[in-house]
Enzyme design. Sequence first.
Site: not given
Length: 319
Positions: A129, A45, A69, A41
């Site tokens: 999640k 960011r 994210t 993953e």
Amino acid sequence: MNDIIKELSLIGIVPVIKIDDAKDAVPLAKALIEGGLPCAEVTFRTAAAKEAISIIAKEYPEMIVGAGTVLTKAQVDDAIEAGAKFIVSPGFNPEIVKYCQEKGCPIVPGINNPTGIEQALSLGLDVVKFFPAEQSGGIKMIKAMAAPYGGVKFMPTGGVNPGNVNDYLSFNKILCCGGSWMVDAKMIAAGDFDGIAKLVREAVDAMLGFKFRHIGINSADENAAQDNVNALNSIFSFPTDKRSASTFVSPEFEVMNGMGRGKCGHIAISTNSVDRAVYHLSRRGVKFDMDSATFDKDGSMKFIYLADEINGFAYHLVK
């Protein structure tokens, strides 16, 4: 459940990666595959995320690379254009979930309470999640929430480490865990990809949690088996548990009523997930006797023999 998500379940741990320089994408992906975790993953960011996903998707098409994210529709578009096979978000944004569904890309949104689960269910999701996992109550919180939501699976992320990953994965409602301890940003920056591959291998071994369960002792026939049971019992005063094909003399000794598998007998090894163990050991070249497999009522494997003996012993995995 989407096929990509099913494979993540077999892999068990999804490395959560922050890549500052896209040049690190190829050696990092190679280290993950060699270590035993062919997935990642890549978090949005950093400015290098899209390029890193694109490079990994092109150079290692067998790898399941996703984007993490993800907060905006523009990032969803960038992730899909780069070749991301799944998307993860830290929170639950219905707009982003619906947009991913329209695009046909599986998404695992973040939640940490029952309201989040019900929001996910309302949009047809069955995998969420759990984030931040440890700070939100860890496995105890997941177990408490899972009771009324039988069909929901969780991907805990945040604070997962070698010391607690088995606590999570031993619960059948955990699909897989997200973790970053094996892909430390400092090691990536230093180019220590051999070290990362080593940590990944250790993470896989920790996750599978192999433990000795018992040794099986072959006997010529049922009378001989009873003699063996009596001998062990008279010497060690172990408790006995008679079953249809064998007798356990303590949980560690199984005396067979005849000549079972293995020239010298068999050895049982326990693991958190037989399906996951078969997946990972098969990647290491281990062969299995699929005809020996047995399954739980939910279809998960609970028992299987390795195809080959080792030093005269047959080996089987048991959940």
